[in-house]
Write an enzyme that holds these catalytic residues in place. Structure first.
Site, PDB file in Angstrom:
ATOM      1  N   LYS A 147      64.354  53.838  44.355  1.00 39.16           N
ATOM      2  CA  LYS A 147      62.961  54.115  44.681  1.00 39.16           C
ATOM      3  C   LYS A 147      62.857  55.377  45.557  1.00 39.16           C
ATOM      4  CE  LYS A 147      61.645  49.205  44.467  1.00 39.16           C
ATOM      5  NZ  LYS A 147      61.075  48.064  45.232  1.00 39.16           N
TER       6      LYS A 147
ATOM      7  N   TYR B 104      54.971  47.573  37.191  1.00 38.20           N
ATOM      8  CA  TYR B 104      54.662  46.501  38.140  1.00 38.20           C
ATOM      9  C   TYR B 104      53.447  45.682  37.714  1.00 38.20           C
ATOM     10  CZ  TYR B 104      58.205  48.072  41.479  1.00 38.20           C
ATOM     11  OH  TYR B 104      59.402  48.386  42.083  1.00 38.20           O
TER      12      TYR B 104
ATOM     13  N   PHE C 248      49.483  43.754  47.517  1.00 37.14           N
ATOM     14  CA  PHE C 248      50.320  44.932  47.767  1.00 37.14           C
ATOM     15  C   PHE C 248      50.404  45.868  46.564  1.00 37.14           C
ATOM     16  CE2 PHE C 248      53.148  41.460  46.399  1.00 37.14           C
ATOM     17  CZ  PHE C 248      53.832  42.051  45.342  1.00 37.14           C
TER      18      PHE C 248
ATOM     19  N   ARG D  99      71.456  42.158  40.597  1.00 40.12           N
ATOM     20  CA  ARG D  99      70.556  41.545  41.591  1.00 40.12           C
ATOM     21  C   ARG D  99      71.358  41.103  42.826  1.00 40.12           C
ATOM     22  NH1 ARG D  99      64.874  41.631  41.149  1.00 40.12           N
ATOM     23  NH2 ARG D  99      64.796  39.545  42.062  1.00 40.12           N
TER      24      ARG D  99
ATOM     25  N   THR E 267      64.741  40.401  48.043  1.00 38.47           N
ATOM     26  CA  THR E 267      63.609  41.338  48.043  1.00 38.47           C
ATOM     27  C   THR E 267      63.272  41.848  49.441  1.00 38.47           C
ATOM     28  OG1 THR E 267      62.706  40.143  46.149  1.00 38.47           O
ATOM     29  CG2 THR E 267      61.188  41.593  47.321  1.00 38.47           C
TER      30      THR E 267
ATOM     31  N   ARG F   4      70.104  46.414  49.836  1.00 41.05           N
ATOM     32  CA  ARG F   4      68.938  46.228  50.711  1.00 41.05           C
ATOM     33  C   ARG F   4      69.363  45.723  52.088  1.00 41.05           C
ATOM     34  NH1 ARG F   4      65.186  43.323  46.101  1.00 41.05           N
ATOM     35  NH2 ARG F   4      64.232  45.193  45.219  1.00 41.05           N
TER      36      ARG F   4
ATOM     37  N   GLU G   6      61.838  46.538  30.381  1.00 39.88           N
ATOM     38  CA  GLU G   6      61.841  47.668  31.320  1.00 39.88           C
ATOM     39  C   GLU G   6      62.640  48.853  30.762  1.00 39.88           C
ATOM     40  OE1 GLU G   6      61.125  45.120  35.439  1.00 39.88           O
ATOM     41  OE2 GLU G   6      63.111  45.943  35.073  1.00 39.88           O
TER      42      GLU G   6
HETATM   43  N1  UDP Z   1      56.591  44.099  47.486  1.00 37.52           N
HETATM   44  C1  UDP Z   1      55.847  44.479  48.593  1.00 37.52           C
HETATM   45  N2  UDP Z   1      55.287  43.508  49.382  1.00 37.52           N
HETATM   46  C2  UDP Z   1      55.427  42.178  49.107  1.00 37.52           C
HETATM   47  C3  UDP Z   1      56.177  41.806  47.982  1.00 37.52           C
HETATM   48  C4  UDP Z   1      56.748  42.788  47.188  1.00 37.52           C
HETATM   49  O1  UDP Z   1      55.713  45.673  48.858  1.00 37.52           O
HETATM   50  O2  UDP Z   1      54.898  41.356  49.849  1.00 37.52           O
HETATM   51  C5  UDP Z   1      57.188  45.138  46.635  1.00 37.52           C
HETATM   52  C6  UDP Z   1      58.673  45.335  46.919  1.00 37.52           C
HETATM   53  O3  UDP Z   1      58.950  46.727  46.861  1.00 37.52           O
HETATM   54  C7  UDP Z   1      59.334  44.615  45.761  1.00 37.52           C
HETATM   55  C8  UDP Z   1      58.328  44.857  44.641  1.00 37.52           C
HETATM   56  O4  UDP Z   1      57.063  44.765  45.275  1.00 37.52           O
HETATM   57  O5  UDP Z   1      60.622  45.138  45.494  1.00 37.52           O
HETATM   58  C9  UDP Z   1      58.388  43.878  43.508  1.00 37.52           C
HETATM   59  O6  UDP Z   1      58.351  42.564  44.023  1.00 37.52           O
HETATM   60  P1  UDP Z   1      59.280  41.417  43.399  1.00 37.52           P
HETATM   61  O7  UDP Z   1      58.832  40.132  43.985  1.00 37.52           O
HETATM   62  O8  UDP Z   1      59.274  41.548  41.917  1.00 37.52           O
HETATM   63  O9  UDP Z   1      60.723  41.739  44.023  1.00 37.52           O
HETATM   64  P2  UDP Z   1      62.056  42.401  43.453  1.00 37.52           P
HETATM   65  O10 UDP Z   1      62.225  41.928  42.033  1.00 37.52           O
HETATM   66  O11 UDP Z   1      61.890  43.896  43.548  1.00 37.52           O
HETATM   67  O12 UDP Z   1      63.134  41.902  44.373  1.00 37.52           O
END
Ligand code: UDP
Length: 149
Positions: free
Chosen positions: A9, A49, A57, A85, A91, A102, A126
């Site tokens: 990102k 997204y 968000f 993952r 996340t 992360r 994707e």
């Molecule tokens: N995100 C955010 N705030 C939140 C939850 C998610 O900014 O409260 C963003 C974050 O960058 C995350 C992305 O949205 O990586 C996608 O969310 P997802 O739950 O799909 O998580 P990921 O698959 O990226 O772990």
């Protein structure tokens, strides 16, 4: 062989983490089959997204992803979707384990450095969204017989 979509990102790019992140996937034993450094249009970010479009968000997430270039990649290997993952971590970087991308580099959920597909079907859609067939290279690593039984 499974494939997954990975995106460094804008924060990962701005913070100079591209090389380290690619190294982690490479040294794990996965093969790179596609990569591009690119600016992301709002249309592409909103599609990528789309599942989150009703979430509070969503707008700031799209603003963030389109704010500066990203590195879009496709990686290949056995169980690469799940394994990527694991390498990426949870996340929210506050709870991502140390040793994950992360966990090692992030502090806040809205700046969590990297995206990785969450399931095989998501990975397929994707990859199709971000890459054309011609942009993906089919090849076999000379290390394959040393990586797999
Ligand atoms: N995100 C955010 N705030 C939140 C939850 C998610 O900014 O409260 C963003 C974050 O960058 C995350 C992305 O949205 O990586 C996608 O969310 P997802 O739950 O799909 O998580 P990921 O698959 O990226 O772990």
């Amino acid at each position: 062989m499974e494939r997954t979509f990975i995106m460094i990102k804008p924060d990962g790019v701005q913070r100079g983490l591209i090389g380290d992140i690619i190294s982690r996937f490479e040294t794990k034993g996965f093969s790179l089959v596609g990569m591009k450094f690119m600016s992301v249009s709002r249309e592409l970010a909103e599609k990528h997204y789309g599942v989150h479009k009703e979430r509070p968000f969503f707008g700031s997430l799209v603003d963030f992803i389109t704010s500066s270039p990203v590195v879009a990649m496709v990686w290949e290997g056995d169980s690469v979707v799940t394994s990527a993952r694991t390498l990426i971590g949870a996340t929210n970087p506050i709870t991502s384990a140390p040793g994950t991308i992360r966990g090692d580099y992030g502090v806040t959920i809205g700046r969590n450095i990297i995206h990785g597909s969450d399931a095989i079907e998501t990975a397929q859609s994707e990859i199709a969204l971000w890459f054309s067939e011609e942009e993906l290279a089919t090849w076999e690593s000379c290390a394959k017989s040393w990586l797999y039984e």
